[in-house]
Scaffold this active site. Structure first.
Site, PDB file in Angstrom:
ATOM      1  N   ASP A 119       0.792  -1.314  -0.076  1.00 57.05           N
ATOM      2  CA  ASP A 119       0.068   0.122  -0.077  1.00 57.05           C
ATOM      3  C   ASP A 119       0.768   1.309  -0.012  1.00 57.05           C
ATOM      4  O   ASP A 119       2.002   1.421   0.842  1.00 57.05           O
ATOM      5  CB  ASP A 119      -0.762  -0.031   1.230  1.00 57.05           C
ATOM      6  N   HIS A 126      -4.089  14.047   0.787  1.00 56.00           N
ATOM      7  CA  HIS A 126      -4.450  13.284   1.888  1.00 56.00           C
ATOM      8  C   HIS A 126      -3.235  13.208   2.662  1.00 56.00           C
ATOM      9  O   HIS A 126      -3.074  13.239   4.100  1.00 56.00           O
ATOM     10  CB  HIS A 126      -4.336  11.626   1.401  1.00 56.00           C
ATOM     11  N   ARG A 135       1.273  16.199  13.063  1.00 57.25           N
ATOM     12  CA  ARG A 135       2.711  16.825  13.159  1.00 57.25           C
ATOM     13  C   ARG A 135       2.516  18.430  13.094  1.00 57.25           C
ATOM     14  O   ARG A 135       3.373  19.038  13.225  1.00 57.25           O
ATOM     15  CB  ARG A 135       3.619  16.368  12.230  1.00 57.25           C
ATOM     16  N   GLU A 190     -10.473   3.694   3.322  1.00 50.58           N
ATOM     17  CA  GLU A 190      -9.425   4.441   2.517  1.00 50.58           C
ATOM     18  C   GLU A 190      -9.794   4.059   1.116  1.00 50.58           C
ATOM     19  O   GLU A 190      -9.839   2.953   0.713  1.00 50.58           O
ATOM     20  CB  GLU A 190      -7.774   3.997   2.878  1.00 50.58           C
ATOM     21  N   GLU A 192      -9.281   3.977  -2.559  1.00 53.43           N
ATOM     22  CA  GLU A 192      -7.996   3.674  -3.309  1.00 53.43           C
ATOM     23  C   GLU A 192      -8.365   2.892  -4.463  1.00 53.43           C
ATOM     24  O   GLU A 192      -9.360   2.533  -4.664  1.00 53.43           O
ATOM     25  CB  GLU A 192      -6.960   3.024  -2.603  1.00 53.43           C
ATOM     26  N   ASP A 224      -8.898   0.015   1.579  1.00 51.64           N
ATOM     27  CA  ASP A 224      -7.934  -0.477   2.572  1.00 51.64           C
ATOM     28  C   ASP A 224      -8.539   0.257   4.246  1.00 51.64           C
ATOM     29  O   ASP A 224      -8.115   1.332   4.623  1.00 51.64           O
ATOM     30  CB  ASP A 224      -6.648   0.072   2.412  1.00 51.64           C
ATOM     31  N   ARG A 228      -7.831   3.157  13.218  1.00 50.78           N
ATOM     32  CA  ARG A 228      -6.932   4.632  13.279  1.00 50.78           C
ATOM     33  C   ARG A 228      -6.254   4.482  14.926  1.00 50.78           C
ATOM     34  O   ARG A 228      -5.231   5.018  14.881  1.00 50.78           O
ATOM     35  CB  ARG A 228      -7.620   5.966  13.131  1.00 50.78           C
ATOM     36  N   GLN A 231      -3.650   2.151  14.980  1.00 48.22           N
ATOM     37  CA  GLN A 231      -2.443   2.692  14.527  1.00 48.22           C
ATOM     38  C   GLN A 231      -1.796   3.605  15.062  1.00 48.22           C
ATOM     39  O   GLN A 231      -0.538   3.832  14.997  1.00 48.22           O
ATOM     40  CB  GLN A 231      -2.961   3.312  12.789  1.00 48.22           C
ATOM     41  N   TYR A 235       2.244   2.755  15.224  1.00 49.75           N
ATOM     42  CA  TYR A 235       2.888   2.992  13.979  1.00 49.75           C
ATOM     43  C   TYR A 235       4.286   3.278  14.153  1.00 49.75           C
ATOM     44  O   TYR A 235       5.031   3.244  13.172  1.00 49.75           O
ATOM     45  CB  TYR A 235       2.109   3.706  13.012  1.00 49.75           C
ATOM     46  N   LYS A 244      -3.893  -2.394   9.923  1.00 55.99           N
ATOM     47  CA  LYS A 244      -4.089  -2.406   8.574  1.00 55.99           C
ATOM     48  C   LYS A 244      -4.150  -3.866   8.121  1.00 55.99           C
ATOM     49  O   LYS A 244      -4.830  -4.113   7.042  1.00 55.99           O
ATOM     50  CB  LYS A 244      -2.935  -1.641   7.575  1.00 55.99           C
ATOM     51  N   THR A 248      -8.643  -5.740   3.451  1.00 55.12           N
ATOM     52  CA  THR A 248      -8.469  -4.670   2.412  1.00 55.12           C
ATOM     53  C   THR A 248      -9.702  -5.271   1.427  1.00 55.12           C
ATOM     54  O   THR A 248      -9.569  -6.711   1.003  1.00 55.12           O
ATOM     55  CB  THR A 248      -7.407  -5.022   1.765  1.00 55.12           C
ATOM     56  N   THR A 335      -4.627   6.468  -0.257  1.00 52.41           N
ATOM     57  CA  THR A 335      -5.850   7.161  -0.277  1.00 52.41           C
ATOM     58  C   THR A 335      -6.096   8.278  -1.325  1.00 52.41           C
ATOM     59  O   THR A 335      -4.974   9.176  -1.543  1.00 52.41           O
ATOM     60  CB  THR A 335      -6.012   7.650   1.315  1.00 52.41           C
ATOM     61  N   GLU A 349      -9.866  12.327   7.608  1.00 48.64           N
ATOM     62  CA  GLU A 349      -9.448  13.781   6.952  1.00 48.64           C
ATOM     63  C   GLU A 349     -10.783  14.593   7.137  1.00 48.64           C
ATOM     64  O   GLU A 349     -10.799  15.771   7.527  1.00 48.64           O
ATOM     65  CB  GLU A 349      -9.269  13.645   5.560  1.00 48.64           C
TER      66      GLU A 349
END
Length: 401
Positions: A119, A126, A135, A190, A192, A224, A228, A231, A235, A244, A248, A335, A349
């Site tokens: 992926d 995104h 961040r 997601e 995709e 996908d 969250r 994650q 992560y 994840k 899928t 995404t 988002e």
């Protein structure tokens, strides 16, 4: 290119997703019969195994198999020859009788044996939106993001066909004094597009963008699913893992490159020149409207051509270390999101990380609840015809504590 008229009347409607210009491949079964390969035309499926048994097509006997891997392994020359012959057989006024199966009475299966799944993270919108949440705007994009496609190796074993229910996962969620074991509370989708690799590469070899494009058999819709909150805890430092691996979902129909050729489109503007091994000689994306709905309500629409990297660039980069590719590998685009909230391909988002609920059928939502059904869609509009991908749906089942 204009509509190619077909002997199957339903394929000639301007809004039919499966005109003769499309001819996507899949695997289907009917009552009491084994799964085999087929092609969608209008509201029917051409039984490719039966066509081959009658001597109407030559695919080396691979169409009687329960996955398209054998046919893909025959190579691009055979892909092109079979598509040309199918177009002849299905054209308006063609003579031979064909084994056609009503789509409404068929069961669709996973179209390929997925050998590996990777992926990517190739929409700048995104990547920036999610980066801001984690961040801040100053450090939203990592320094390398505009120089190479970012990706991670996922789980091929949890790739399922459209319509397969998805179980809400249990996981470690971050608490005040450490982790707690609980059902995922921030389940997301997601939006995709998945590229299906139809030709292998050798260990230690690299392929160019042009060679990579020739290796791609076609494209499927891909969701996908993402936990969250799992994650967020797991992560760092190595990236997504259990967040994840829950599932899928891909569509049952693989739309070929040949069908999408008239819709080639440049992608997002470049922030800086790419290194030579990633440069394309022609546009590698497609003018393809794509979006998703929840419980029947359309939530977002965008276009695949907002992406920063094409599937061919992703595949070329994948082999840059000498990593071998296999027939049946699946590459998720990442995404697909446009610049505004109603163009985003994930609830993360759309809701600003769960801070701004959205309304779905008069109910507030921040993330996906048990019983919710998410459906992806994609179409390209030609002269009097539509190229569609068919459904890509999944309904969420409650967690097993």
């Amino acid at each position: 290119m204009a509509l190619i008229r077909s002997r199957v009347d339903s394929a000639n409607a301007a809004d039919c997703p499966f005109p003769l210009n499309n001819l996507p491949y899949g695997v289907f079964s009917t009552a009491g019969e084994a799964p085999r390969c087929g092609a969608a035309i209008g509201d029917m499926i051409v039984d490719l195994a039966a066509c081959e048994a009658r001597g109407l097509l030559d695919a080396g006997g691979t169409f009687a198999q329960d996955a398209l891997n054998g046919f893909m392994a025959l190579g691009r020359a055979r892909w092109d020859a079979v598509r040309a012959r199918l177009t002849e057989l299905l054209a308006e006024g063609a003579a031979p009788d064909l084994p056609l199966v009503p789509m409404a009475g068929a069961t669709l299966h996973l179209p390929i044996r997925v050998t590996e799944y990777t992926d990517f993270y190739a929409s700048r919108n995104h990547a920036f939106n999610v980066g801001v949440l984690f961040r801040g705007p100053e450090n939203a994009l990592p320094a390398q993001w505009t120089h190479m496609p970012i990706g991670y190796n996922g789980r091929a074993s949890s790739v399922v066909v459209s319509g397969t229910p998805i179980r809400r996962p249990m996981g470690q969620l971050k608490g005040e004094a450490g982790p707690r074991w609980a059902p995922c509370e921030r389940l997301d989708l997601e939006l995709e597009l998945g590229a299906v690799v139809g030709a292998p590469s050798a260990l230690g070899s690299r392929v160019s963008v042009e060679e990579a494009e020739a290796m791609i058999f076609g494209y499927v819709l891909l969701n996908d699913w993402s936990a969250r909150d799992v994650q967020a805890w797991e992560y760092q430092p190595l990236g997504p893992f259990q967040s994840k691996a829950l599932g899928t979902t891909i569509g049952a129909w693989i739309v070929t490159q040949a069908a999408l050729e008239p819709f080639r489109s440049p992608g997002a503007p470049r922030a800086n020149p790419l290194l030579p091994y990633l440069q394309e000689s022609r546009p590698g994306l497609y003018d393809l409207e794509i979006g998703w709905s929840m419980n029947g309500q359309v939530m977002a629409r965008t276009n695949y051509n907002v992406m920063y990297y094409s599937s061919a660039q992703q595949l070329a980069h994948h082999t840059s270390s000498g990593c071998p590719m296999r027939v049946g590998d699946l590459l998720g685009s990442g995404t697909i999101s446009g610049p505004t909230p109603d163009q985003t391909g994930a609830l993360l988002e759309m809701t600003g990380g769960g801070k701004t609920p959205v309304t779905v059928n008069d109910a507030a939502r921040t993330f996906i609840q048990d019983g919710d059904t998410v459906a992806l869609f994609a179409t390209a509009k030609g002269e009097g015809y539509t190229i569609g991908f068919g459904p890509c749906t999944g309904t969420i089942l409650p967690a097993r504590p």
